[in-house]
Design a protein around this motif. Structure first.
Motif, mmCIF file in Angstrom:
data_model
loop_
_atom_site.group_PDB
_atom_site.id
_atom_site.type_symbol
_atom_site.label_atom_id
_atom_site.label_comp_id
_atom_site.label_asym_id
_atom_site.label_seq_id
_atom_site.Cartn_x
_atom_site.Cartn_y
_atom_site.Cartn_z
ATOM 1 N N ASP A 193 0.856 -1.189 0.000
ATOM 2 C CA ASP A 193 0.000 0.000 0.000
ATOM 3 C C ASP A 193 0.892 1.239 0.000
ATOM 4 N N PHE A 194 0.402 2.280 -0.686
ATOM 5 C CA PHE A 194 1.104 3.559 -0.746
ATOM 6 C C PHE A 194 0.136 4.612 -0.222
ATOM 7 N N LEU A 195 0.351 5.065 1.005
ATOM 8 C CA LEU A 195 -0.585 5.962 1.677
ATOM 9 C C LEU A 195 0.073 7.321 1.890
ATOM 10 N N PHE A 196 -0.747 8.343 1.992
ATOM 11 C CA PHE A 196 -0.223 9.652 2.349
ATOM 12 C C PHE A 196 -1.285 10.457 3.078
ATOM 13 N N THR A 197 -0.834 11.278 3.983
ATOM 14 C CA THR A 197 -1.690 12.227 4.694
ATOM 15 C C THR A 197 -0.978 13.568 4.690
#
Length: 453
Positions: free
Chosen positions: A432-436
């Motif tokens: 998974d490639f997540l960003f916030t």
């Protein structure tokens, strides 16, 4: 009667159509008819303009529906259809005509509108579509024009995919050639560095032996001959004895840095592995930070929160490219913010006072499971690599555009380094490639990789 312009041939598809085009790019017909008018008037309009797909039906100026050419002519062919619908108001036809209107916003993408239109029942599949404007205005869109334009967009997408695949093949070949070239240069650097590094051990021992011998002479030869005393003064032997170890230590440090840099270049160039292999992620991160050291300088602080991490099976070359993309994005964001201060002294003041907004990149690694993060819809254990910066963050629009770039359609239109990173992590590694991001405060990218102990 209604005055109509002379009929035009079916409009040609516009040349500025692109995959993101909306219904506003198409030709819409906004002819309105009150339901109190007779059917013969509408029949005359359809007769005079053979390309008019339908008209908007209103009651006292308010939209109530649409009358399509095909259905109106079909009803006229029914037994007694001419008597029933030509000589009566259109409200009579509207009561007989089953309504199955598809009303779409004028900002609906063409491909989305095509999908919605094809979901209608077969008897209404080719019916015109009602398009709603921004100011509660309504118009009619011919389904054939929508269909032809949608196929044109599909052709454009196919062409874009083909051209992009060709460009990627050329770029991959160029990168492979560049990688082999840089790998050769790194190898050529490592050869002389190896000679230096291998001899430094002997030099350090020789230095200690020589200095030990000089100290022994000084202890047992309290009154040396005048020649030796003058020579010691000319050579500044006391300074030489103090500086010689520092010089050897400096050469050792430089050789070590040069060796680490060359090895980092070699590791960075190994991007053509066919099968995943166990790799040291911390070593890869440290190597990239070493390569980016010229850009980091002293304005940006690096904080490492590394856990005890075993070798992780992955495509380390591709994963290294992901780390580079994220770190360069963070560095650019922080340097852009740094320019606004204009004076470098501001950063030194922030650092001296421990200011919380001193430009910082924080790298955190951890091994986690669903027990640690119940909201993660992932079984087993995984490795988390978080790269965060306290830069200006991304605006809401920038975040939305970044999420859209992760989709296949957007990557087809325009591929960015972060969208390529998303593809490497999700498609190639099954992660998974997540960003916030919080505007004005912080941006964090998180890479999730499957972990098998």
């Amino acid at each position: 009667m209604v005055d109509l312009p002379p009929p035009d041939p079916l409009p040609m598809l516009q040349s500025d159509i692109h995959p993101d085009s909306t219904l506003s790019s198409l030709i819409l017909y906004d002819l309105r008819f009150e339901n109190s008018r007779l059917g013969v008037e509408l029949a005359d309009v359809f007769d005079r303009d053979p390309y008019l797909p339908g008209v908007i039906l209103t009651e006292e100026g308010s939209f109530i529906g649409m009358v399509s050419r095909r259905q109106f002519l079909e009803y006229l062919l029914l037994p007694q259809g001419l008597d029933l619908f030509l000589d009566n108001p259109l409200r009579v036809f509207f009561r007989y005509n089953p309504t199955n209107l598809l009303v779409l916003s004028i900002h609906t993408p063409i491909l989305t509108a095509m999908q919605r239109a094809l979901k209608r029942s077969p008897q209404f599949a080719s019916e015109p579509i009602v398009v709603k404007g921004d100011e509660e205005t309504y118009s009619v869109l011919d389904f054939s024009q929508l269909s032809l334009t949608a196929w044109q967009i599909r052709g454009i997408e196919t062409q874009i995919r083909y051209e992009r695949s060709q460009a990627q093949m050329i770029q991959s070949e160029r990168m492979a050639s560049l990688g082999r070239l840089v790998d050769g240069i790194a190898h050529e650097i490592l050869d002389p560095v190896g000679f230096i590094w291998g001899n430094l051990t002997h030099i350090c021992r020789y230095e200690q032996d020589i200095l030990q011998l000089l100290r022994a002479y000084d202890q047992h030869l309290l009154e040396p001959p005048p020649y030796i005393a003058d020579l010691k003064a000319d050579l500044e032997i006391d300074y030489l004895q103090a500086d010689f170890p520092r010089a050897v230590e400096s050469v050792t440090t430089g050789a070590k840095r040069l060796r680490d840099l060359a090895m980092s270049l070699q590791n960075f160039c190994h991007v053509d592995e066919i099968y995943p292999k166990p790799a040291d992620l911390h070593g890869a991160l440290d190597g990239i930070l070493l390569l980016l050291k010229s850009r980091l300088r002293s304005e940006i602080k690096i904080v490492k929160n590394y856990c005890t991490l075993p070798p992780i099976t992955c495509y380390i070359g591709h994963l290294t490219q992901v780390f580079v993309n994220i770190l360069i994005t963070a560095v650019d964001s922080l340097l852009e913010e740094a320019v606004t201060h204009q004076v470098r002294q501001d950063f030194q003041d922030f650092a001296a006072k421990g200011h919380p907004h001193f430009p910082t990149i924080e790298i955190t690694t951890a091994i986690q499971s669903q027990a640690d993060r119940p909201l993660m819809k992932r079984s087993g254990r995984w490795v988390s690599i978080c790269i965060a910066d306290n830069g200006p963050g991304l605006t809401v629009d920038e975040q939305e555009k970044l999420r859209e770039s992760f989709s296949v359609q957007r990557r087809t239109h325009k591929e960015t380094s972060l969208s390529l990173s998303y593809q490497i992590i999700t498609a190639k590694h099954g992660g998974d490639f997540l960003f916030t991001s919080t505007p004005g405060d912080r941006t964090e990218f998180e890479i999730i990789l499957p972990f098998e102990s």
